[in-house]
Design a protein around this motif. Structure first.
Motif, PDB file in Angstrom:
ATOM      1  N   ASP A 128       0.830  -1.210   0.000  1.00 27.40           N
ATOM      2  CA  ASP A 128       0.000   0.000   0.000  1.00 27.40           C
ATOM      3  C   ASP A 128       0.862   1.256   0.000  1.00 27.40           C
ATOM      4  O   ASP A 128       0.579   2.215  -0.713  1.00 27.40           O
ATOM      5  N   LEU A 129       1.916   1.244   0.811  1.00 18.92           N
ATOM      6  CA  LEU A 129       2.836   2.378   0.884  1.00 18.92           C
ATOM      7  C   LEU A 129       3.522   2.606  -0.461  1.00 18.92           C
ATOM      8  O   LEU A 129       3.586   3.739  -0.955  1.00 18.92           O
ATOM      9  N   GLY A 130       4.012   1.550  -1.066  1.00 18.73           N
ATOM     10  CA  GLY A 130       4.659   1.668  -2.363  1.00 18.73           C
ATOM     11  C   GLY A 130       3.712   2.195  -3.429  1.00 18.73           C
ATOM     12  O   GLY A 130       4.061   3.092  -4.202  1.00 18.73           O
ATOM     13  N   ARG A 131       2.508   1.663  -3.450  1.00 19.73           N
ATOM     14  CA  ARG A 131       1.518   2.111  -4.442  1.00 19.73           C
ATOM     15  C   ARG A 131       1.148   3.576  -4.250  1.00 19.73           C
ATOM     16  O   ARG A 131       0.994   4.322  -5.220  1.00 19.73           O
ATOM     17  N   ALA A 132       0.976   3.989  -3.012  1.00 15.97           N
ATOM     18  CA  ALA A 132       0.602   5.383  -2.740  1.00 15.97           C
ATOM     19  C   ALA A 132       1.713   6.340  -3.173  1.00 15.97           C
ATOM     20  O   ALA A 132       1.441   7.407  -3.741  1.00 15.97           O
ATOM     21  N   SER A 133       2.954   5.972  -2.932  1.00  8.12           N
ATOM     22  CA  SER A 133       4.073   6.825  -3.342  1.00  8.12           C
ATOM     23  C   SER A 133       4.194   6.874  -4.859  1.00  8.12           C
ATOM     24  O   SER A 133       4.425   7.939  -5.444  1.00  8.12           O
ATOM     25  N   LEU A 134       4.033   5.739  -5.511  1.00  3.76           N
ATOM     26  CA  LEU A 134       4.074   5.681  -6.972  1.00  3.76           C
ATOM     27  C   LEU A 134       2.957   6.538  -7.565  1.00  3.76           C
ATOM     28  O   LEU A 134       3.182   7.303  -8.514  1.00  3.76           O
ATOM     29  N   ALA A 135       1.763   6.454  -6.985  1.00  9.21           N
ATOM     30  CA  ALA A 135       0.623   7.241  -7.468  1.00  9.21           C
ATOM     31  C   ALA A 135       0.890   8.739  -7.331  1.00  9.21           C
ATOM     32  O   ALA A 135       0.551   9.519  -8.233  1.00  9.21           O
ATOM     33  N   GLU A 136       1.504   9.145  -6.229  1.00  6.55           N
ATOM     34  CA  GLU A 136       1.815  10.565  -6.039  1.00  6.55           C
ATOM     35  C   GLU A 136       2.802  11.044  -7.100  1.00  6.55           C
ATOM     36  O   GLU A 136       2.641  12.115  -7.672  1.00  6.55           O
TER      37      GLU A 136
END
Length: 161
Positions: free
Chosen positions: A34-42
């Protein structure tokens, strides 16, 4: 005298037994993802193609995500930033200033695997480090760090486990 020695041994035994088992908190693989996906999305939202790596509290990689057009160096750099943040329990942006040539900690830059470029951030929950994240590929360490911080903010409510 013998009685005092025996009492001392008996009283110290529970302390030694208690010190031999350590309890700690760490990111679950799901929360790391979830953390990785959220950072990638940003980063995508800002127009940056990056790689994101999340490590556990010991610096062991849990997640690596690479956007389609991120450079081939970005996964290793992101993982290095995350590992560095976890190893030194310090965000890599902070390490930049304290490891400059002539500073007492300058030698840290020469250690194998250390990546001292902005974008490696410690992840904390309830005052304990539970992991770290590294982002690589945005135009500058400050932009990488912004994406990492946005990812951490996105999962903040889940960090109180």
């Amino acid at each position: 005298m013998l009685a005092a020695l025996a009492a001392g041994v008996l009283l110290s035994t529970p302390v030694r037994a208690q010190d031999s088992i350590i309890t700690y908190k760490s990111l679950s693989p799901e929360l790391a993802l979830d953390l990785g996906r959220a950072s990638l999305a940003e980063c995508r939202k800002l127009g940056f193609q990056v790689a994101v790596a999340v490590v556990d509290r010991f610096g062991i990689t849990q997640v690596v995500l690479r956007d389609r057009l991120a450079g081939p160096h970005t996964p290793a750099t992101a993982a290095g930033k995350a590992w560095t943040a976890a190893s030194f329990r310090t965000n890599t942006m902070e390490l930049i200033s304290i490891t400059q040539p002539g500073m007492p900690q300058a030698g840290i830059r020469n250690l194998p695997g250390v990546v001292i470029v902005g974008g490696g951030n410690v992840v904390e929950a309830a005052g304990s480090m539970v992991g770290a994240i590294g982002v690589s590929g945005a135009p500058g360490g400050d932009a990488d760090e912004a994406c990492a911080k946005a990812g951490i903010a996105a999962i903040r409510d889940k960090l109180d486990f």
